[in-house]
Each structure stands twice: as structure tokens, then as C-alpha cells.
Design an enzyme around this catalytic site. Structure first.
Site, PDB file in Angstrom:
ATOM      1  N   CYS A 257     -13.409 -27.550   9.859  1.00  0.00           N
ATOM      2  CA  CYS A 257     -12.367 -27.044   9.885  1.00  0.00           C
ATOM      3  C   CYS A 257     -11.284 -28.654   9.335  1.00  0.00           C
ATOM      4  O   CYS A 257     -11.056 -29.046   9.647  1.00  0.00           O
ATOM      5  CB  CYS A 257     -11.445 -25.992  10.216  1.00  0.00           C
ATOM      6  SG  CYS A 257      -9.881 -25.062   9.958  1.00  0.00           S
TER       7      CYS A 257
ATOM      8  N   CYS B 113      -7.846 -27.179   8.940  1.00  0.00           N
ATOM      9  CA  CYS B 113      -6.622 -26.850   9.351  1.00  0.00           C
ATOM     10  C   CYS B 113      -5.255 -27.087  10.070  1.00  0.00           C
ATOM     11  O   CYS B 113      -6.144 -28.302  10.950  1.00  0.00           O
ATOM     12  CB  CYS B 113      -6.691 -25.088   9.354  1.00  0.00           C
ATOM     13  SG  CYS B 113      -6.723 -24.839  11.220  1.00  0.00           S
TER      14      CYS B 113
ATOM     15  N   HIS C  10      -5.187 -20.439  11.514  1.00  0.00           N
ATOM     16  CA  HIS C  10      -6.486 -20.784  11.736  1.00  0.00           C
ATOM     17  C   HIS C  10      -7.595 -20.037  11.239  1.00  0.00           C
ATOM     18  O   HIS C  10      -8.585 -20.309  10.215  1.00  0.00           O
ATOM     19  CB  HIS C  10      -8.197 -21.485  13.231  1.00  0.00           C
ATOM     20  CG  HIS C  10      -8.971 -21.394  13.004  1.00  0.00           C
ATOM     21  ND1 HIS C  10      -9.231 -22.960  12.544  1.00  0.00           N
ATOM     22  CD2 HIS C  10     -10.132 -20.793  13.462  1.00  0.00           C
ATOM     23  CE1 HIS C  10     -10.475 -22.606  12.496  1.00  0.00           C
ATOM     24  NE2 HIS C  10     -10.985 -21.465  12.871  1.00  0.00           N
TER      25      HIS C  10
ATOM     26  N   ASP D 258       0.075  -1.323   0.330  1.00  0.00           N
ATOM     27  CA  ASP D 258       0.127  -0.146  -0.115  1.00  0.00           C
ATOM     28  C   ASP D 258       0.805   1.549   0.043  1.00  0.00           C
ATOM     29  O   ASP D 258       2.227   1.276   0.186  1.00  0.00           O
ATOM     30  CB  ASP D 258      -0.686  -0.084   1.338  1.00  0.00           C
ATOM     31  CG  ASP D 258      -0.125   0.075   2.590  1.00  0.00           C
ATOM     32  OD1 ASP D 258       1.336   0.348   2.523  1.00  0.00           O
ATOM     33  OD2 ASP D 258      -1.037  -0.590   3.549  1.00  0.00           O
TER      34      ASP D 258
ATOM     35  N   CYS E 141      -7.048 -27.180  13.408  1.00  0.00           N
ATOM     36  CA  CYS E 141      -8.055 -28.142  13.888  1.00  0.00           C
ATOM     37  C   CYS E 141      -7.747 -29.282  14.105  1.00  0.00           C
ATOM     38  O   CYS E 141      -8.474 -29.954  14.682  1.00  0.00           O
ATOM     39  CB  CYS E 141      -9.195 -27.167  12.816  1.00  0.00           C
ATOM     40  SG  CYS E 141      -9.943 -25.984  13.956  1.00  0.00           S
TER      41      CYS E 141
ATOM     42  N   ASP F 138      -8.168  -7.222   1.367  1.00  0.00           N
ATOM     43  CA  ASP F 138      -7.210  -7.521   2.061  1.00  0.00           C
ATOM     44  C   ASP F 138      -7.603  -6.567   3.552  1.00  0.00           C
ATOM     45  O   ASP F 138      -8.209  -5.639   3.677  1.00  0.00           O
ATOM     46  CB  ASP F 138      -5.764  -6.620   2.239  1.00  0.00           C
ATOM     47  CG  ASP F 138      -5.452  -4.982   2.840  1.00  0.00           C
ATOM     48  OD1 ASP F 138      -5.241  -4.677   3.832  1.00  0.00           O
ATOM     49  OD2 ASP F 138      -6.426  -4.460   1.577  1.00  0.00           O
TER      50      ASP F 138
END
Length: 378
Positions: A306, A308, A337, A94, A311, A268
Site C-alpha cells: 500500500c 497510502c 488506510h 440518502d 503505510c 457506499d
């Protein structure tokens, strides 16, 4: 050949959302996409390898912070931001405009640029369109942003009008100062506050300069979400259909889905990493504050749906213990997560667009997440 190009793949017949690819010097971004924020050349507590594991296509870094520390010349000397942080996928930087806006008590805006004081040591500094462009050229990001002024959400009409016109003049100066158009794309930032006619005028002025991509700034700064969606409905249809569209600073699950429906390609936000540090997790059934006492003996995962790393391997009880004990590993697990959750959400959004069912997906997701028409927020 432009450094960054947009490839349209499909328009969802049900919602009008679009599926695409943004081609960059460091790889392809499948869109709509969420970009994890790596403010100081790192996504907090995450390694680049972990971001790749969760299939982050692109990350964002912050020009203002890297300008202050360690300095853009040092990063140039290191071979650019990609080499400096060991990330070989796309990076967006940015312009620093929002950070300067957020330091409202420490800055002075003029036509030349913004005089402000460093939040680190109080030193007086100056950032102009030319300087913001020079810094980003040194960083070597794939996508860089034109320096803009982000007005506060309660600014009056006359202030916002003058602000957007200054942003247009600054964008033109950024274009002239841009030294690496062959391998870095400079995106313009649409402003205009909460005024529909000013949003339209900002688009008109900026698209006349033919930037390779366009961001929508000045939203998600405290206004109600229906107002944000209204501004998107006004703005997005006027942006070029053959170029990327980026909604800045938006990362709540509901706003990602609603933004995609309105034709946004890139998002974002620091939200998933910031709330993770407080033990707040995004799950398929809504917000879960794992530090709460009721999870002390809960040996299930943060989200049973989930897949991931967190998890698959750790329980709510264990993560709560880590966070209550101020162990960094607990924050790493909640951060992993939350980022995985949003990246997976965007993968599901892309799949729903491909199958012409994004509105159905939204309704089902909102129902499971606990979001209703009068309360769509995180």
C-alpha cells in the site's frame, strides 16, 4: 439538461462490467466507484482535504441524521451542504428510509410516511416522501434518493409485495415534491426483498417514471452474499443502460468486485470506517486486526503493497500502541488506510475493465486476499 448524466466508456469483454463517468454539478465520478460515508456531514476522523488526497470522487451524507441535527434549514442558511462542510466535489444524500427501518422498535409505517422517535432525545417525529425530498433539496446534494421502505430480509412475500408497491407510490410523490430537478438528480430505489419476481416488478414500476438514476436497496441487510448476487443478477440487466446504477450499503472488497462484474456503478458503506475504529484493517492479504498482541513489535507498515499516507509513515506497532491507548490519531490512521484501500481497489477495477481482464483480476485478488468460493466475505 439533466442535473446528472451517465457517460458509458467501455464494456469489459471478459466480464460484461462497464466503465463510465457520472457527470454532476460538482464534478465527474469515475465509475465503478466507492463512496465514503459522511453520515453527519463528515467522514469520521477525515478532513475533506484528506479525502481529496486519496482521490474520493464523491461522498455520501445522511438525510435522517442531518434532519435531526443540526437541521436542514440551518444547512440551507449556510449555503447548502457543500459550503457547510467545505467539500466542492459531488455529494449523494440518502433518503433516511434505511435509518427509519433500522429503528424498527421505534417507528410506525403508514401510507402517509413514517412516525418515529428520535434516537437522540426520544422526540416523536414524522418523515414523509415530501419531507424527505424537502430536506434533501435544502441540503443541496448532487444526487438525492427517493424515500423508500426497506423491508427486513426475513419478511414474507405478501409484506414485501405491499412494501415495494408503497415504495413506488412514495417515489412518485418524491418526484412531484422535487423542487430542484435542474441541479439535483432524484434517484429511485428498487426494492423487492429476496424475491426475484418482486425485484423485476419494482424495476418495471420505477423505470416507467424515468428517473435519472436507479439504486438497488434492501440488500446487504443480513442475507447470505450468494443471495445478494442472485438478486443483482435478476435486477441489474433490467435497469436502463444509459443511467447510473447504485448498490446501497455494500463495501466489503469481495462484494465491490462482484458488484462491478454485475454492472453496478456506485457503492457506499460504513464498513471501512467502522471497522477502522476497532483496529481492523483491509490489506492486500486480507483482514488485519492491528490491535492484536502479535503486532506489538511489528515495525512494518499495515500493508507492504500500500502507498497510502499511513503505510508510508507509520508502523503496525505504533498504530497498535495508539489504539490501545485510545488515541484518536490511531483511528485516523486506520480509517485513512481502509478508505484508501477501497478507493485504490476501485481504481484497479476500472483499469481491469479498460483492459478486458476483470475476471482475471477478481481471481488474483481473491486468491491474495484469502477469499475462496465458499467464503467470499470480510
Amino acid at each position: 439538461m439533466a442535473a446528472v448524466t451517465y457517460e458509458h466508456i467501455k464494456t469489459c469483454k471478459q466480464s460484461g462490467a462497464r466503465l463510465g463517468r457520472v457527470h454532476t454539478p460538482h464534478g465527474i465520478i469515475e465509475t465503478p466507484a466507492f463512496m465514503p460515508v459522511g453520515t453527519q456531514a463528515t467522514v469520521k476522523t477525515m478532513s475533506p482535504e484528506e479525502l481529496k488526497q486519496m482521490d474520493a470522487h464523491i461522498i455520501l451524507s445522511n438525510t435522517y441524521h442531518l434532519f435531526l441535527r443540526p437541521g436542514h434549514e440551518l444547512i440551507r442558511e449556510a449555503g447548502g451542504l457543500h459550503k457547510f462542510m467545505n467539500w466542492d466535489r459531488p455529494i449523494l444524500t440518502d433518503s433516511g428510509g434505511f435509518q427509519v427501518f433500522s429503528l424498527s422498535n421505534m417507528r410506525k409505517i403508514s401510507e402517509d410516511g413514517v412516525e418515529f422517535r428520535s434516537h437522540l432525545n426520544g422526540d416523536k417525529l414524522f418523515l414523509s416522501p415530501e419531507k424527505a425530498t424537502e430536506v434533501q433539496n435544502a441540503l443541496g446534494s448532487d444526487i438525492m434518493m427517493a424515500f423508500d421502505e426497506c423491508p427486513p430480509p426475513d419478511a414474507d412475500y405478501e409484506y414485501v409485495k405491499n412494501s415495494l408497491e408503497r415504495t413506488t407510490r412514495w417515489a412518485e410523490r418524491c418526484l412531484k415534491a422535487h423542487a430542484r430537478p435542474h441541479d439535483q438528480a432524484l434517484f429511485a430505489i428498487v426494492q423487492g426483498g429476496m424475491f426475484a419476481d418482486l425485484r423485476k416488478e419494482s424495476v418495471r414500476q420505477l423505470t416507467s417514471m424515468d428517473f435519472p438514476g436507479y439504486a438497488i436497496g434492501g440488500l446487504s441487510v443480513g442475507e447470505p452474499k450468494p443471495v445478494m448476487y442472485e438478486m443483482l443478477d435478476v435486477t441489474v440487466p433490467l435497469l436502463p443502460s444509459d443511467k447510473p446504477r447504485y448498490l446501497m450499503g455494500v463495501g466489503s472488497p469481495d462484494a465491490l468486485v462482484e458488484g462491478a462484474i454485475r454492472g453496478i456503478d456506485m457503492f457506499d458503506c460504513v464498513l471501512p470506517t467502522r471497522i477502522a475504529r476497532n483496529g481492523t484493517c483491509m490489506t492486500s492479504e486480507g483482514r488485519l486486526v492491528v490491535r492484536n498482541a502479535k503486532y506489538a513489535r511489528d515495525f512494518g507498515p499495515l500493508d507492504p503493497k500500500c502507498s497510502c499516507y499511513t503505510c508510508r509513515n507509520y508502523s503496525r506497532a505504533y498504530i497498535r500502541h495508539l489504539i490501545k491507548a485510545d488515541e484518536v490519531f490511531g483511528i485516523r490512521l486506520t480509517t485513512y488506510h481502509n478508505l484508501h484501500f477501497l478507493l485504490e481497489l476501485m481504481r484497479q477495477v476500472r483499469q481491469a475493465i479498460m483492459e478486458d481482464r476483470l475476471l482475471d483480476f477478481r481471481d488474483q485478488f481473491f486468491a491474495e486476499y484469502g477469499l475462496f468460493d465458499n467464503e467470499r466475505g470480510f
